[in-house]
Design an enzyme around this catalytic site. Structure first.
Site, short mmCIF file in Angstrom:
data_model
loop_
_atom_site.label_atom_id
_atom_site.label_comp_id
_atom_site.label_asym_id
_atom_site.label_seq_id
_atom_site.Cartn_x
_atom_site.Cartn_y
_atom_site.Cartn_z
N HIS A 54 37.20 -35.25 6.33
CA HIS A 54 37.86 -34.33 7.27
C HIS A 54 36.85 -33.34 7.85
O HIS A 54 36.76 -33.17 9.08
CB HIS A 54 38.97 -33.59 6.51
CG HIS A 54 39.69 -32.55 7.30
ND1 HIS A 54 41.02 -32.66 7.65
CD2 HIS A 54 39.28 -31.34 7.80
CE1 HIS A 54 41.39 -31.59 8.33
NE2 HIS A 54 40.35 -30.77 8.42
N GLU A 55 36.08 -32.73 6.97
CA GLU A 55 35.09 -31.75 7.44
C GLU A 55 33.93 -32.42 8.18
O GLU A 55 33.38 -31.87 9.13
CB GLU A 55 34.57 -30.93 6.26
CG GLU A 55 35.64 -30.23 5.44
CD GLU A 55 36.57 -29.37 6.27
OE1 GLU A 55 36.21 -29.00 7.41
OE2 GLU A 55 37.68 -29.06 5.79
N HIS A 58 34.93 -32.87 11.77
CA HIS A 58 34.73 -31.63 12.53
C HIS A 58 33.26 -31.46 12.91
O HIS A 58 32.92 -31.18 14.06
CB HIS A 58 35.16 -30.42 11.70
CG HIS A 58 36.62 -30.21 11.57
ND1 HIS A 58 37.48 -30.19 12.65
CD2 HIS A 58 37.40 -29.98 10.48
CE1 HIS A 58 38.72 -29.96 12.23
NE2 HIS A 58 38.69 -29.84 10.91
#
Length: 262
Positions: A54-55, A58
């Site tokens: 998820h990170e 980003h």
């Protein structure tokens, strides 16, 4: 752009992935002396892996959108210890799972927004994280809606169903237009300057507010009704997810209903 060394996968992440794989194998083969503990390790490890991805989404999107500082911060190595708040990014989400059986992501990577040009790019950077949870949820549920689980042990099916629930809840909650969550980050570039200034003081409390609201019985029920409806549409029934949660909380003892259900 980031150098090859700045994008090398961290041994920390590889270690977490290895523990997840071994625990998953133990659940699948019924090798573990304590299958509940193996389920706990498998689901927790896979959940942390999904947090890292998820990170990473980003960070990778920010890099290609103009923030060339991302690589030097270690965000492209998938190492959770490099995040802005390692405690919030890993420990807190795991506690959310243990306490409420929900996938709430924590704090994360610091992106130098001043380097990014264009509102669409800002929105895409925010959306990249929860879209990863959507993809992870599709991967977890694919064996169910493809009817590819014949002969697969019930314990593994239950664990996979619970992991899918975590990904669905993470995606839904993260896309809420609440300050501090990615959903707000998607719409923020399109708000007026005065609106952004007015909302800014509430950003640190958005995640806490969402978690608190989920403790309200009526809101909790409505939210999980929506989650279970989505999972049913993806071929995962509530019995599997509930039994997966029961197995995950191995310290509470085995659920006889799940054992009889197989």
């Amino acid at each position: 752009m980031a150098s090859a060394a700045q994008q090398r996968i961290s041994p920390v992440f590889l270690g977490i992935a290895a523990v997840t794989a071994v625990a998953g194998w133990a659940v699948w083969t019924d090798f573990a002396a304590q299958p509940g503990f193996a389920t706990f390790l498998f689901v927790t490890g896979a959940w942390v892996v999904s947090l890292c991805l998820h990170e990473y989404a980003h960070a990778r999107t920010a890099l290609h959108s103009g923030d060339i500082s991302i690589g030097a911060k270690g965000y492209l190595t998938l190492n959770p210890l490099k995040y802005t708040h390692a405690l919030l990014s890993i420990v807190l989400p795991v506690l959310f799972v243990i306490m409420g059986g929900i996938g709430l992501p924590g704090g994360a990577v610091f992106i130098e927004r001043g380097r990014i040009r264009g509102r669409w790019r800002h929105s895409l950077i925010s959306a990249a994280g929860p879209l990863t949870n959507v993809l992870f949820a599709l991967v977890c549920t694919a064996p169910f809606w493809l009817d590819a689980l014949d002969g697969v042990p019930a314990a593994f099916r239950n664990a996979l169903a619970f992991l899918a629930l975590l990904q669905v809840t993470a995606a839904l909650l993260n896309f809420l237009p609440v300050p501090g969550l990615d959903g707000y980050g998607v719409i923020e570039p399109w708000l007026s300057h005065s609106a952004r200034r007015a909302v800014e003081p509430f950003a640190p409390f958005g995640l806490i507010a969402v978690f608190a609201l989920l403790w309200v019985p009526e809101l909790n029920r409505a939210f999980f009704d929506a989650v279970y409806a989505l999972l049913r549409g993806l071929g995962v029934d509530g019995f599997r997810t509930d039994c997966g949660l029961d197995a995950y909380r191995f310290w509470q003892g085995a659920n006889p209903v799940c054992e009889m259900g197989g």
